[in-house]
Design an enzyme around this catalytic site. Structure first.
Site, PDB file in Angstrom:
ATOM      1  N   ASP A 116       0.658  -0.787  -0.497  1.00  0.00           N
ATOM      2  CA  ASP A 116       0.239  -0.372   0.338  1.00  0.00           C
ATOM      3  C   ASP A 116       0.439   1.620   0.082  1.00  0.00           C
ATOM      4  O   ASP A 116       2.331   1.756   0.468  1.00  0.00           O
ATOM      5  CB  ASP A 116      -1.038  -0.577   1.696  1.00  0.00           C
ATOM      6  N   HIS A 133     -10.942  -3.749   2.897  1.00  0.00           N
ATOM      7  CA  HIS A 133     -10.691  -3.519   4.903  1.00  0.00           C
ATOM      8  C   HIS A 133     -11.910  -2.569   4.722  1.00  0.00           C
ATOM      9  O   HIS A 133     -11.591  -2.125   5.827  1.00  0.00           O
ATOM     10  CB  HIS A 133      -9.095  -3.203   4.474  1.00  0.00           C
ATOM     11  N   ASP A 134     -12.339  -1.588   3.932  1.00  0.00           N
ATOM     12  CA  ASP A 134     -12.889  -0.485   4.428  1.00  0.00           C
ATOM     13  C   ASP A 134     -14.723  -1.200   3.849  1.00  0.00           C
ATOM     14  O   ASP A 134     -15.381  -0.097   4.634  1.00  0.00           O
ATOM     15  CB  ASP A 134     -12.662   0.989   3.306  1.00  0.00           C
ATOM     16  N   GLU A 165      -6.250   3.724  -5.888  1.00  0.00           N
ATOM     17  CA  GLU A 165      -7.805   3.680  -5.245  1.00  0.00           C
ATOM     18  C   GLU A 165      -8.150   5.450  -5.608  1.00  0.00           C
ATOM     19  O   GLU A 165      -8.178   6.288  -5.499  1.00  0.00           O
ATOM     20  CB  GLU A 165      -7.221   4.215  -3.795  1.00  0.00           C
ATOM     21  N   ASP A 201      -3.083   4.577  -2.303  1.00  0.00           N
ATOM     22  CA  ASP A 201      -4.027   4.542  -1.530  1.00  0.00           C
ATOM     23  C   ASP A 201      -4.755   6.143  -1.927  1.00  0.00           C
ATOM     24  O   ASP A 201      -3.674   6.776  -2.265  1.00  0.00           O
ATOM     25  CB  ASP A 201      -3.901   5.184  -0.163  1.00  0.00           C
TER      26      ASP A 201
END
Length: 563
Positions: A99, A331-332, A257, A200
């Site tokens: 990430d 994960h969100d 993202e 991210d």
């Protein structure tokens, strides 16, 4: 663009390190714990492992607030542990991506500590500042985690921008020194041998220099920052610079993202001729069950709207040399069998397989979040005290104290949408703490771990794990899944989802039932009265004639035809 890039028919498995496997029994998953489970991932058949942040962090936002980009957080282990993980991953012919979190840093990062010490410090311009008096905010933007995006530093007479928590100040990408710092960080990890990055909130790097007020949605105290922060005026310049100086020098994969990004905008990020990224994550299907309170709602999505989103992205990216990332969860996000399958008890495994089929037969690179292959469900906790996530706790406070929505509604919305649903420890067995740790887990286990765990799943030849394993194998074996054209068949049907994949030689017919009732699906003219080979199905008895297929509750089937 050619079809030889290795990431095009790869499948990614996302590991949330804190919750995957704890090797030293301190209650927190770690890097050595991931290494211990590489054989499991190799058996599963995935190609790429994506790790959520493992860098040094105060953990305000579970590692997305980074205080040192070149150090491993002690809770996860050491750099030697990471190098061993990377080497062992490569030995098993898998790749590993990290990430990259560079829209913001932690407020504990040395850059920010220096930046807030003085306007004259060279690092001050590494962040975004606006003069003020502590009374009138620079604009009306609301943070993703509640409150304003602006935090006042009295000593400086200035506000700094933070689109997320106040401990996550936004970097100033307009400063070329910041960009070079980021490129150096990327090279540091690429030289170690990592195989790429998930980037991210990359669509937020370039802000509108006017910092316009954002639209205020009903019930919101602040305006949305997306108008002035998403897909800003220089974002593509920055990514092309990044590609030229760093990315193009390595055989890697990149996925950005990109919140608040349309198909037309996403094409700019992913068109190979523009030399930016390989693919992006969009959020259109994640927003279908939002209501006036945003994400934390009890609303159910409409299947026709889900199909509209997938079809728009499938066709739009294919027509413009782009590439899709395919995902149900991360994960969100909530667990897909609870969110998109409707009944996560009686029909849990059946609907998990159906959802996997509908997603994995589309064009793009699939991302599987840890536990998805087990058919894991949302975790129903009884008290807000059992939740850990900063977003969830802020929502609880807002719903209870500001909006007065009541405990029952508040807890139901949290059960359905909390990020902690994805973050409960990976259940490896039905034993103590699900085999995740011998210590006290940092967050509670999903209460149903004694039923839903790796041990039980691997022992059942008909389990979701083996079904997903077959979906992965099919992507590796059937080029049509990578290169075939997508054709929607039943866009207005609220019960079933059917589509074709077509290339010069073959047609793939994909169909799935999103209800708990038997559904009959008419075969389209392209394959009617032809002999088709059943490629995969999540039910035993085949109900198919030359002109129709009958799907049981949450049934799905894929047939391959010669042209």
């Amino acid at each position: 663009m050619n079809d030889i890039e290795w990431w095009r028919n790869s499948v990614v498995y996302q590991v949330y390190p804190k919750s995957f496997n704890d090797s030293n029994d301190d209650g927190i998953g770690d890097i050595s714990g991931i290494t211990e489970k590489l054989d499991y991932l190799q058996k599963f058949g995935i190609d790429i492992i994506w790790l959520n942040p493992i860098y040094k962090s105060p953990q305000v936002d579970n590692g997305y607030d980074i205080s040192n980009y070149r150090e491993i957080d002690p809770s996860f282990g050491t750099m030697a542990d990471f190098q061993k993980l990377l080497d062992e991953t490569h030995k098993r012919h898998m790749r590993l991506i990290l990430d990259l979190v560079v829209n913001h840093t932690s407020d504990e990062h040395p850059w920010f500590k220096a930046a807030k010490s003085s306007k004259d410090d060279p690092h001050h311009n590494y962040y975004i500042w606006k003069d003020g008096d502590g009374k009138k905010l620079p604009n009306n933007w609301g943070s993703s985690f509640g409150g304003s995006t602006w935090e006042y530093i009295d000593k400086l007479g200035q506000y700094y921008l933070h689109l997320f928590a106040k401990q996550q100040p936004d970097l100033n990408w307009d400063n070329p020194k910041v960009r070079q710092e980021v490129y150096d960080i990327m090279r540091f990890w690429l030289e170690k041998g990592v195989d790429g990055f998930r980037m991210d909130v990359i669509s937020l790097f370039s802000k509108d220099p006017a910092y316009p007020d954002g639209p205020v949605i009903q019930n919101k105290a602040y305006g949305s920052y997306y108008k002035g922060a998403a897909n800003g005026p220089k974002i593509h310049d920055y990514l092309q610079e990044m590609n030229s100086q760093v990315l193009s020098h390595y055989d890697i994969v990149t996925v950005g993202e990109t919140p608040h990004t349309s198909v037309d905008e996403a094409v700019k990020y992913t068109d190979a001729n523009r030399h930016e990224l390989n693919m992006v994550f969009h959020f259109d299907h994640m927003h279908l069950d939002y209501d006036e309170n945003g994400k934390f709602s009890t609303k159910r999505f409409k299947l026709s709207e889900l199909k509209e989103v997938f079809t728009k992205w499938q066709n739009g990216m294919a027509e413009h040399n782009g590439w899709n990332s395919l995902y149900w969860s991360n994960h969100d996000q909530a667990r897909p069998v609870t969110r998109f399958g409707a009944d996560d008890t009686k029909w849990r495994e059946q609907s998990a397989k159906m959802l996997g089929t509908i997603l994995h037969m589309q064009q793009g690179t699939p991302f599987i979040f840890q536990g998805e292959e087990l058919g894991m469900t949302n975790a129903k906790f009884n008290s807000i005290d059992d939740y850990s996530d900063i977003e969830t706790k802020n929502i609880y406070n807002d719903f209870m104290n500001n909006k007065k929505l009541g405990l029952k509604y508040t807890m139901k919305s949290i059960y359905l949408k909390s990020r902690d649903n994805a973050r409960t420890p990976m259940p490896w067995s039905d034993g103590v703490n699900a085999g995740f740790t011998k210590g006290t887990p940092w967050i509670k286990l999903n209460p149903n771990y004694q039923e839903i765990n790796v041990k039980n799943t691997l022992a059942d030849s008909n389990s979701t794990f083996y079904y997903y394993q077959k979906l992965i194998k099919l992507r590796h074996e059937l080029p049509i899944i990578t290169n075939g054209k997508y054709v929607i068949l039943d866009k207005n049907n609220e019960q079933t989802y059917s589509y074709l994949r077509e290339n010069d030689k073959q047609i793939l017919f994909v169909t799935g039932n999103f209800t708990d009732k038997e559904q009959t699906v008419e075969l389209p003219k392209q394959v009617r009265n032809k002999d088709g080979k059943l490629v995969i199905s999540n039910f035993e008895k085949e109900f198919k004639t030359t002109d129709k297929v009958v799907l049981p509750a949450y049934g799905s089937s894929v047939y391959l035809y010669k042209k």
